[in-house]
Design a protein around this motif. Structure first.
Motif, short mmCIF file in Angstrom:
data_model
loop_
_atom_site.label_atom_id
_atom_site.label_comp_id
_atom_site.label_asym_id
_atom_site.label_seq_id
_atom_site.Cartn_x
_atom_site.Cartn_y
_atom_site.Cartn_z
N PHE A 280 15.43 10.67 -18.49
CA PHE A 280 14.59 10.81 -17.29
C PHE A 280 15.22 10.11 -16.09
N TRP A 281 15.58 8.83 -16.25
CA TRP A 281 16.08 8.05 -15.12
C TRP A 281 17.45 8.53 -14.65
N SER A 282 18.26 9.09 -15.55
CA SER A 282 19.56 9.61 -15.15
C SER A 282 19.39 10.80 -14.20
N LEU A 283 18.37 11.63 -14.44
CA LEU A 283 18.10 12.76 -13.55
C LEU A 283 17.37 12.30 -12.29
N TYR A 284 16.47 11.34 -12.45
CA TYR A 284 15.70 10.85 -11.31
C TYR A 284 16.61 10.23 -10.25
N GLN A 285 17.64 9.54 -10.69
CA GLN A 285 18.51 8.83 -9.75
C GLN A 285 19.59 9.72 -9.13
N LEU A 286 19.47 11.02 -9.33
CA LEU A 286 20.30 11.95 -8.58
C LEU A 286 19.87 12.03 -7.12
#
Length: 486
Positions: A280-286
């Motif tokens: 989740f956070w890897s995609l959110y921090q895009l």
């Protein structure tokens, strides 16, 4: 001091911190939303290099949060370290405004050290204002969270205004304004914000002065270290990922050797949920990296006759968090009242499902793009809306689950590991952003197919992770010790 007066001072301190939080957040919001654009448009960095620097910036920011709590509580005091951090951010923004490579790295090192260390300090100052059973504690943190998001809204909005004219010099000078106001407010209400119960506060004055000197030396050594790590972003990325792998293996080992079976089971649940949250956070921090460049180059930024700055898009997230938090709490209350079980595993799975939806609408928008390849603004709006709902489902419960799943002796370790996930995710988001097509010297028509393919893969990865967690819900509930409500 009279007991009633002490209570008044504590409440006054909490109210002051609400306003301090607003202005302390503004500078970070400016840098968070503008760093990639500044590096590519003003300094001539490639998009990949800019994304790599942003990934390291995010990773070290979260990593220094942990160190800030230790340094403030034991060496400098949270109040002192907060002000020192604000001063470092002011100097850092001033160097960034010089618009040269040397100013970039030293400016980022100063700003990152300041912001990374003092975020924990303001939370520690706030939590000290209340006893563990004080019912006002939750309200105070909700107001503090609202203040932080208000600061983000103001920072994103002003950053977008200066972005339209590419006036980065004025933008970074503006960023210093919020930090200066936070320093002034802290100085005016210095007495109300003193540390109340920390290891340092219980020391005698000579020992406090000695520790203050040691803390100053640590800061002086930390600054060049952070600068070197920023300068060699590729090596630093490997270091963060390697450290993350070591920590995960250590947690697995600690879990396997833990003797209490019920506590061991909950720790296993923590590890599984943490891995899910990493996706989740890897995609959110895009958002400040690849998605920012996609919006700048492939999105139709004309809306109702207005030209939308890329930074303004992130205000969608801020508004959803501020307005949606109370609504989501009310919805959950009604659902639980009707016997619908909403627990930690189901919220994690739902958050990943919403994130997948947020990625999925982008290929749809690209498919329906105009003849010049520009994607309609509504698709980025729906993407950010869905991602923000996912954040509401996962972020608050993520911190709360530590108290539920971690044995008392490991709560600090697991909280630190949970925060470290965001740092690792920032590195991974940097890699994902580097996998996106380069817009420099090309057109939306040429880059849209590659964007669409990558967004679709990310959507599938998030949805698959959500489905895996959904299938594991009965198993996770048994580990946690919860049972579905009839």
């Amino acid at each position: 001091m009279d007991v009633s007066l002490q209570k008044q001072n504590k409440v006054a301190g909490a109210n002051i911190l609400f306003f301090v939080q607003i202005f302390a957040t503004m500078g970070f919001a400016v840098l968070y939303s503008s760093l990639v654009l500044y590096a590519t448009k003003q300094l001539g960095f490639s998009e990949n290099s800019a994304n790599a620097i942003m990934g390291i910036f995010g990773a070290f920011n979260y990593g220094l949060h942990l160190f800030g709590g230790y340094l403030g509580g034991r060496f400098l005091s949270n109040r002192n370290l907060f002000v020192i951090g604000m001063v470092l951010q002011v100097i850092g923004c001033y160097l960034l405004s010089s618009a040269n490579i040397g100013g970039l790295y030293w400016g980022l090192a100063l700003f990152l050290t300041g912001s990374g260390l003092n975020v924990t300090c303001i939370n520690m100052m706030l939590t000290q204002r209340f006893t563990p059973t004080d019912p006002r504690r939750e309200s105070a943190f909700l107001w503090n969270y609202a203040g932080m998001n208000l600061g983000f809204f103001m920072g994103f909005t002003v950053a977008g205004y200066f972005q339209l004219s590419l006036d980065y010099h004025s933008l970074f000078l503006f960023a210093t304004l919020g930090n200066i106001i936070a320093i002034v407010l802290t100085a005016i209400f210095w007495r109300h914000l003193r540390d109340l119960d920390t290891p340092l506060s219980h020391r005698e004055r000579p020992q406090r002065l000695q520790r203050l000197a040691i803390g100053g030396v640590i800061l002086l050594l930390l600054l060049p270290l952070v600068k070197v790590m920023l300068t060699h972003s590729e090596v630093s990325s490997y270091f963060v990922l390697g450290l993350g792998a070591i920590v995960f293996i250590a947690l697995c080992t600690i879990t396997a050797r833990h003797h209490e079976s019920a506590e061991r089971a909950r720790m296993v649940a923590y590890l599984i949920l943490t891995l899910g949250s990493l996706v989740f956070w890897s995609l959110y921090q895009l958002a400040p990296m690849g998605l920012m460049l996609f919006a700048e180059n492939n999105l139709n930024l004309q809306l109702f006759g207005w030209h939308i700055a890329p930074q303004w898009i992130q205000d969608i997230n801020t508004l959803v968090i501020v307005l949606g938090g109370p609504l989501l709490a009310l919805l959950f209350k009604r659902m639980r009242g009707r016997g619908i079980n909403i627990d930690i595993p189901s919220q994690f799975a739902a958050a990943l499902l919403f994130m997948g939806g947020g990625m999925l609408v982008l290929p749809i928008g690209i498919k329906l793009a105009a003849s010049n390849g520009l994607v309609d603004f509504q698709w980025i709006f729906w993407s950010y809306l869905l991602q923000s709902i996912g954040e509401l489902l996962l972020s608050p419960i993520g911190y709360a689950m530590i108290g539920r799943l971690a044995p008392q002796q490991y709560q600090g370790l697991l909280m630190g590991s949970w925060m470290m996930v965001s740092g690792i995710a920032s590195i991974l988001a940097g890699y994902l952003s580097q996998a996106m097509p380069t817009a420099q010297g090309t057109t939306p028509l040429l880059t849209n197919p590659a964007y669409s393919h990558l967004f679709m893969l990310l959507a599938v990865a998030s949805v698959v992770t959500a489905l895996v967690l959904a299938l594991l819900i009965p198993f996770l509930r048994r580990l946690i010790g919860s049972t579905p409500t009839a």
